[in-house]
Design an enzyme around this catalytic site. Structure first.
Site, PDB file in Angstrom:
ATOM      1  N   ASP A 156       0.818  -1.079   0.068  1.00 58.42           N
ATOM      2  CA  ASP A 156       0.157   0.098  -0.055  1.00 58.42           C
ATOM      3  C   ASP A 156       0.950   1.281   0.053  1.00 58.42           C
ATOM      4  OD1 ASP A 156      -1.654   2.359   1.041  1.00 58.42           O
ATOM      5  OD2 ASP A 156      -3.002   0.660   1.394  1.00 58.42           O
ATOM      6  N   HIS A 157       1.138   1.705  -1.343  1.00 56.08           N
ATOM      7  CA  HIS A 157       2.056   2.895  -1.109  1.00 56.08           C
ATOM      8  C   HIS A 157       1.974   3.981  -0.216  1.00 56.08           C
ATOM      9  CE1 HIS A 157      -0.532   5.030  -3.869  1.00 56.08           C
ATOM     10  NE2 HIS A 157       0.527   6.125  -3.815  1.00 56.08           N
ATOM     11  N   HIS A 212      -6.203   2.864   1.036  1.00 59.98           N
ATOM     12  CA  HIS A 212      -5.167   3.997   1.405  1.00 59.98           C
ATOM     13  C   HIS A 212      -5.767   4.616   2.832  1.00 59.98           C
ATOM     14  CE1 HIS A 212      -3.001   2.997  -2.007  1.00 59.98           C
ATOM     15  NE2 HIS A 212      -3.675   3.850  -2.936  1.00 59.98           N
TER      16      HIS A 212
END
Ligand code: BG6
Length: 486
Positions: A177-178, A240
């Protein structure tokens, strides 16, 4: 940096993510010494590429990062290409034998990282074949890095997870999950647990509400094919936003380790109240952008269905049923084609319980809510809004804001999310990866929203480009006398 010893096997090596993010990140790790002589990469894709052609793709993707051609050439000399059909078991034998050769050549100690940067329908197939064809080693570590989306709902996520679990243990799986690789998202833990000043007021006694905004100023662009079948709820909220919110809401971990941090995040997510239909209708709003000037409305974008009901905006209210957060709404929103690209968290504090200024004889003196803003993107930093005496005779109060923005020089030092996450995976640190429990629990919250929305027709488009989204999103707050800070 301590050097990592590993073979990276990258599925989807000629794809967009690989060229835009992964090679530049790997190259940075190479320049910093995390990757050096004991690393090799096998890139695979369906295309037929020679190693030279593959090297050229990589060189193009890192060309802005160095003027030292020798360094770039050294880096790509560790990279090899194999054409590969992910559904063909025989092809995994080829990979296995080749990997063994490279292991010898670079002394890789059987350490392997498998990175699947492909359409999600292949995640399970690749994992299963890696296991069945014995591409996994038994003398070193085997780690799987996978991209999102992790399922389309709880059920599909669970079956994907079961497929992965048949080949890899949870502690071998790194779900990207950047947002967890962003400097200011990682800073939430430092801010909260490194500062008693902050943590002592981080509860429903002092906080009135929390606002999380992930706004984008671009439309869907070239990703319409994926996006139109996903929508903002799956694309941004399930992953996110839920990750950011869990870091804001969690209890203090016993120690700063991946196991303890992730356990607290799961607990926080589990304390989220799951809405029934009526509650969804009341607490979540969706939007889709209309047109403006040259910008077509969403439904007229290339690759989008003319009658698409896909939301490009989500706003909602979350309720944690925990002693710390009872009564404190967490408002969240994310949308495409909004006014600005900004990712921020606004923590709105309660006003003084006894407002002596309102009771005093000066009249007309009112205090504002303190607001702590964590600015994630762009211009990472903090802002703290306080009440301050107005200069002059008599007594008045006006707000001042203490601002801290990281200097341009510091901002240049901040590693990109993918660089940081790859680094962590190389070190085996799970802190900034989503565990199955987190992902699954987030889906359980999101599913009823999706179900209600899929069961009825929205009135789209309902917001104009370059705005803060649909009217209804303001009402989420205004009905309890609140408003969005931003
Ligand atoms: C991705 C979404 O995960 O995040 C995209 O799929 C979105 O739709 C992107 O644009 C936003 O990331 P960032 O880092 O630019 O805020």
């Amino acid at each position: 940096a301590t050097e990592s010893t590993t073979l990276i096997m990258l599925f989807g090596a000629a794809g967009d993510l690989a060229t835009r993010k992964l090679y530049p990140s790997l190259f940075n790790l190479y320049k910093k010494g995390t990757l050096q002589s004991h690393f090799a990469l096998i890139g695979t894709s369906r295309r037929q590429l020679s190693d030279d052609q593959f090297h050229q793709i990589i060189l193009d993707s890192i060309k802005d990062q160095t003027t030292d051609q020798k360094q770039a050439d050294d880096f790509v000399s560790h990279m090899y290409f194999k054409s590969h059909d992910v559904t063909n078991p025989a092809h995994y034998q080829v990979l296995k034998e080749f990997a063994a050769k490279l292991d010898q050549k670079y002394q890789l100690k059987g350490n392997r990282i498998f990175y699947i940067s492909m359409a999600p329908r292949f995640f399970g197939t690749v994992a299963k074949n890696l296991k069945e064809q014995n591409v996994l080693t038994d003398n070193g570590f085997n780690r799987l890095i996978i991209e999102k989306p992790f399922g389309r709902d709880y059920k599909s996520a669970e079956s994907l997870n079961n497929e992965l679990s048949s080949a890899f243990n949870e502690d071998q799986i790194f779900r990207i999950d950047h947002y967890l690789g962003k400097e200011m998202v990682q800073n939430i833990i430092a801010l909260r647990f490194g500062n008693p000043l902050i943590e002592s007021v981080w509860n429903n006694k002092y906080i009135d509400n929390v606002q999380v905004t992930l706004a984008e100023n671009m439309g869907v662009g070239v990703r319409a094919g994926y996006y139109d079948s996903a929508g903002a709820l799956r694309d941004m909220v399930q992953n996110h936003i839920m990750q950011v919110v869990s870091l804001l809401a969690m209890e203090e971990p016993d120690s700063f380790t991946d196991v303890n941090v992730r356990a607290e995040k799961v607990k926080a997510l589990k304390s989220l109240h799951i809405y029934d239909k009526d509650e969804v209708a009341k607490n979540f709003v969706r939007g889709q952008y209309g047109s403006k000037g040259d910008q077509p409305e969403y439904r007229k974008e290339n690759g989008v269905d003319d009658h698409s009901n896909t939301e490009t905006y989500v706003g909602g209210k979350l309720e944690f049923r925990s002693p710390r957060w009872a009564g404190v709404p967490f408002y969240v929103r994310s949308g495409k084609l909004m006014k600005n690209k900004t990712t921020r968290i606004d923590v709105v504090f309660k006003k003084p319980a006894a407002d002596i200024f309102a009771l005093g004889s000066n009249g007309n003196v009112s205090v504002n809510s303190n607001v702590l803003t964590i600015q994630v993107d762009p211009n990472p930093g903090y802002a703290l809004k306080l009440n301050n005496k107005k200069i002059g005779q008599g007594f008045g109060i006006s707000p001042v804001t203490l601002n801290f923005t990281k200097s341009a020089a510091d901002q240049k030092q901040i590693p990109q999310p993918y660089e940081r996450l790859l680094h962590d995976a190389l070190k085996g640190d799970h802190t900034n990866f989503a565990s199955w429990q987190e992902v699954g629990t987030a889906w359980k919250f999101v599913d009823p929203i999706r179900q209600l929305w899929d069961s009825n027709q929205p009135d789209f488009p309902n917001y104009n480009p370059q705005t803060n989204g649909p009217e209804a999103a303001s009402k989420l707050l205004s009905r309890s006398g609140r408003k969005w800070v931003y």
